[in-house]
Structures are given as structure tokens and as C-alpha cells.
Scaffold this active site. Structure first.
Site, PDB file in Angstrom:
ATOM      1  N   LYS A 168       0.837  -1.204   0.000  1.00 19.10           N
ATOM      2  CA  LYS A 168       0.000   0.000   0.000  1.00 19.10           C
ATOM      3  C   LYS A 168       0.873   1.255   0.000  1.00 19.10           C
ATOM      4  O   LYS A 168       0.571   2.240  -0.675  1.00 19.10           O
ATOM      5  CB  LYS A 168      -0.930   0.003   1.216  1.00 19.10           C
ATOM      6  CG  LYS A 168      -1.818   1.252   1.347  1.00 19.10           C
ATOM      7  CD  LYS A 168      -2.827   1.382   0.209  1.00 19.10           C
ATOM      8  CE  LYS A 168      -3.583   2.714   0.220  1.00 19.10           C
ATOM      9  NZ  LYS A 168      -4.665   2.764   1.202  1.00 19.10           N
ATOM     10  N   LYS A 177      -0.412  11.443   6.434  1.00 17.89           N
ATOM     11  CA  LYS A 177      -0.088  10.311   7.317  1.00 17.89           C
ATOM     12  C   LYS A 177       0.581   9.200   6.511  1.00 17.89           C
ATOM     13  O   LYS A 177       1.630   8.670   6.903  1.00 17.89           O
ATOM     14  CB  LYS A 177      -1.380   9.809   7.975  1.00 17.89           C
ATOM     15  CG  LYS A 177      -1.240   8.584   8.860  1.00 17.89           C
ATOM     16  CD  LYS A 177      -1.731   7.299   8.189  1.00 17.89           C
ATOM     17  CE  LYS A 177      -3.217   7.301   7.900  1.00 17.89           C
ATOM     18  NZ  LYS A 177      -3.662   6.068   7.242  1.00 17.89           N
TER      19      LYS A 177
END
Lengths: 306, 306
Positions: free
Chosen positions: B178, B246
Site C-alpha cells: 500500500k 499520514k
């Protein structure tokens, strides 16, 4: 009656385009710096001319497709350039047209269009994308700046070369559209190469990772077409690093003129300059991963750690 | 017999996934920080549980899908966390499975998998891509790290949620895949936003430019899907800027651990941090163009020059 075509510059792109015009039945006069590079076109029926001026003297429409803006400047403004042939034909109808397909500077495109207008002919900037395959198959995107009338007169010729032919505005607008295209590629290539380097360093199976990420929001032409070459260790040029550095220099110069900071383009250009310093100027743009691997001393993608 | 499912975190992504499992006939116990956010799932037949621990006590497989690594840590390791419920079930067969779908840190995924292994159950990291639409339609890409046996046992459940479900390796490999995806997007978003800002400042017709560049070598999912939103002045979140910051922080932390310099990711994160400073944290990632417009004092894309 078909216009008589002149063609200057017979590299991978220019040669393929000129060949398509010959195949379509056009009369083509050709000049290029190394005559032997024109041999296939001459065999196909093109006529050799000894200079850009000689090309222009026997042509109604002259195309150039060369490497750098300085080459375009010489071809057009030089002592034996296109302008020297056409400067005295001010009254001619229909107006002659100079078309530069080189990826070059918008500022130079405007300068050429102004000089052409003063001399009574038209000039279009018409850079392309689609690579050697698109040039051979006549499926290029052609991004055109300049006179609408001249653009419309060339519609049948452009249709032999490309499938996505658009006038983007006045002089320089074609170059600025191509620059937009190159800015897109620059950002994306950083993403593709940093992502693959990270995945490699993380010990992932890169084929399997590509299968997870290629079809979603991270997907792109570069990821689908260049990442597999990187995995094969294939750094052969689809598009030369040194030409891309030139294009990104044009982008930064024009952005500065427009008072615009483009930090991503600046970073991409610096990384590609590093790749040239490392000997990679004649590799394909996917070799960016080698500059990044060298930066972090990663022993992969054809780079050896020290 | 279907495993009893626990679900922690019912935001846009988690809520849609849990809803699909209910629709597929699974028993689902649910916990989320604000109980009112679980109301649609409770109406659909889910059972409320008062804590991650309470969810785990009544479930064979617990999924979490929350915002930040710190939330995942609390859900798993906290006083009322999943580990506290399952730490004493070491002998149970088949083994219970914790699945974290949050985009979180690979390091935390490994820490969780180690703790689960010590306690006699399994933990998978299984972040997703495909957005709210993919979650609702069950067409997510799911990138899984962890035990092969646990992955295979969950095949029927993953098949309800995604169409591109791949185990990428051991613990953390899902998160790292990811992260690879987010690095790709980061580079590409810089390209898309700098390109559109340049084209705007150059006075081009942006729709016409996109028609020239979108289908060729500069093409990408972001260009096709987010550039049109930018042109419409639509900065609503498909994916929140603050979540992307983030994710890019996770990328830079993990790259540092791997001794890897990623200058493009670093630049992207700084630009997105600037966007947060300008009040854009809850906008979509395409709002990056506003940070770039502000940088060059360009009065466009919802930004006012001063």
C-alpha cells in the site's frame, strides 16, 4: 493539388512521419545533417536538398523535426535557413507554411511566427507525443499553436500523421501543451521510480506488487509501460534522458517567465541531470531509477553499490 | 459454518465493507468510537459491542479499519483491546484472526503479528485501495501481509470485499505494498497539479489541453479522474489530504528504516503539509494545486492572490 512538402530532420520521429507522407503520395524534399540518415526516404522517392534553404525553395510546406531549440533556430533563422528562402515571397498565395514538430521553447515558437508573419508566410508549432510507434502508425497526438487558417489548410496532412490533432491557440500554444505533457510525465516518473525502488528495498515481489497497484488510483501509462521494462533491466530508450532534460529545462524557463515555481519539475530535472552525470544520457527515461538507486547506494537495477 | 465477524471502525471504508459482509449473510459484531456512526449497520442486523475487547470476545475474525496507526495500536494492544480478549485462547482451533485494513505502518503490522503469534492466533495486515466506490461495490484491491494459512482461510470473506486480493508476503508486506501505491500517487499528483497550474498560467484552454495529453504517455488515473474535478473547482475529498500526509509519513519513516532517500515523497509531503497549514486538511488530494497556486501567488483554483 497537393502542396509540395519539405522535410528537415530525419531521426526516429521525423523519418517515420516523412515516410508516411511519401506513402500517402506527397512529393517530399528532404534535408538532414547526415545525408546517410535520409537514405530510406530517398529510396522511398524523396528528393535530396542541400540545406534548409534548398528544401524551402522547392516546397510549399516545410516541416522540421530535430533535437534542440538551437537546431530549430539555425534551420529557420540561419544563413541557409527557411526564412532566407521565403523572405522574398511575401505576395505568394496560398501562403507558405513552416511547421516545427520539435519539442522546443514556446518563446522561440513565438519569435518564428512573428518573423514568418512579417515575411508574409505562416509558422505553426506542432510538437507531438506518441513515440516512435505512434509516428510509424500515424497515431500521434499533435499539439498545434499558430494561425487557425494555416492549421485548417494542413488538416489532411496532419491526418496522415496523427489521430489526436488539436489546435491549442496562437503561436507557442502547441509547445506549451507539450510542456504540460512533459511536466505530467516528470512527476509521474519520480513516483514510479521511487515506488519501485522502495518496493525492491522492502523485499517485495515486484511483479506481484504491480499486479496490486497498476489498475487502481496509482495507475498510469508509465507504470503499465515502463515499470515492466525496469523489472526486465531494460533501460533502452523509448525516450532519451538527454531530450527529457532539455524538455524540463524548457518547462522551467517558461515557468520562470510566467512567474511560476514548479518544485517537482525542478527536482525531476536535477535527478535526471545526475543520471546524465552517471553516464545515462542516452538511456530511456525509466533509467531514473538508476539515479535513485545510486543516491541510496542500492545494488540493483543495473547499479552496483560501492 | 461461517466465522463470526467482528468489525472495529465504521467510517466510509469500514462501514461499507462491514455492510457488504452483513449483506452476504455474516454475523457481525461492531464497535466504533461514536456509536451513532454504527447505526446503519445495526439497522442492517449487526450487534453492538462496547469495546474492541467485547468485539473480539464474541468473534472468530476481527477486522479493524480506522484512521491512524495510533488507533490501530490502541485497538489491538489497549487495556480493552483485541489482544486482551484473545491472549488467553492460545489453544483454540481454528486459530482466531485479526485483520487490520487501516493504511498503517509496516513496523506496527510486524509488532502485531508477533504478539498474535505468541498468543496463538493470527494477524494479517490488509490495507486496501479503490476508495468509497470500491468499498461499496466490493471491487477493492486488498494487499495482504501475513500467514498464508490465515490468508487462505479468509479467501471467501475477502472475495466479498475486493476483486484484486493478493497476499504480498509475510507480516507488513500488505502495508508496504500500500505504501508503494501511495508513493506512486504522490509523484503523480505533483505532476498533475504542476502541469495544470502551468497550463493555466500559460493561458491555455485546460479542457482542450487535457484532450491532447490524457490518452498518451502522460495519462494516468489521477489525470483522468482528478484533473476534471480541479477544473470544476471541486476539492471535495475522495481521499483526505490529512490521511495522505499520514501515509507519506509512513513511507518516509519506513524508507529511513530501509536506508532509502525518497526526495519526491519528501517534497510531496512538504507541499501537502503546506496545504494543511493553509486550511486544506479535510479537502481531497487534488487540492494540492491550491498549495502550488498559493506558492506562486496565482489567483485561481479557489486561491486568492494577495
Amino acid at each position: 493539388m497537393n502542396p509540395k512538402i519539405g522535410w528537415i530532420g530525419t531521426g526516429v520521429m521525423g523519418g517515420a512521419c516523412a515516410s508516411r507522407l511519401l506513402a500517402a503520395g506527397c512529393e517530399v524534399a528532404v534535408f538532414t545533417r547526415s545525408r546517410e540518415k535520409a537514405a530510406p526516404l530517398l529510396e522511398q522517392g524523396a528528393v535530396w536538398a542541400d540545406s534548409p534553404r534548398a528544401v524551402a525553395e522547392r516546397s510549399d510546406v516545410v516541416f522540421s523535426c530535430v533535437g534542440y531549440p538551437r537546431d530549430v533556430r539555425a534551420i529557420f533563422f540561419g544563413a541557409n535557413g527557411v526564412l532566407s528562402a521565403w523572405a522574398t515571397n511575401a505576395a505568394e498565395t496560398p501562403r507558405k507554411i513552416f511547421v516545427d514538430m520539435t519539442t522546443s521553447s514556446p518563446e522561440l515558437a513565438v519569435e518564428i511566427a512573428d518573423a514568418a508573419e512579417s515575411a508574409g508566410f505562416d509558422a505553426l508549432d506542432a510538437p507531438v507525443s506518441g513515440g516512435d510507434v505512434g509516428a510509424r502508425n500515424g497515431t500521434l497526438s499533435i499539439m498545434v499553436g499558430g494561425s487557425k487558417t494555416a492549421f485548417e489548410r494542413l488538416t489532411p496532412i496532419f491526418a496522415s500523421l496523427g489521430t489526436n490533432v488539436r489546435r491549442q491557440g496562437g503561436p507557442g500554444a502547441g509547445q506549451r501543451t507539450k510542456t504540460t505533457n512533459q511536466i505530467l510525465i516528470a512527476g509521474n516518473m519520480i513516483g514510479v521510480c521511487e515506488a519501485l525502488l522502495y518496493a525492491y528495498r522492502a523485499g517485495l515481489d515486484l511483479e506481484n506488487v504491480l499486479a496490486s497497484v497498476s489498475s487502481g488510483a496509482a495507475g498510469s501509462w508509465s507504470l503499465s509501460n515502463l515499470a515492466p521494462r525496469i523489472l526486465q533491466g531494460n533501460f533502452a530508450p523509448g525516450f532519451y534522458v538527454e531530450h527529457f532534460v532539455k524538455d524540463l529545462g524548457i518547462a522551467l524557463d517558461d515557468a520562470e517567465r510566467l512567474r511560476l515555481s514548479l518544485p517537482g519539475v525542478a527536482l525531476a530535472r536535477q535527478l535526471y541531470l545526475a543520471l546524465i552525470a552517471q553516464g545515462g544520457g542516452r538511456r530511456g527515461t525509466q533509467a531514473l531509477i538508476q539515479a535513485l538507486a545510486t543516491l541510496s547506494n542500492v545494488d540493483a537495477f543495473g547499479v552496483s553499490s560501492r
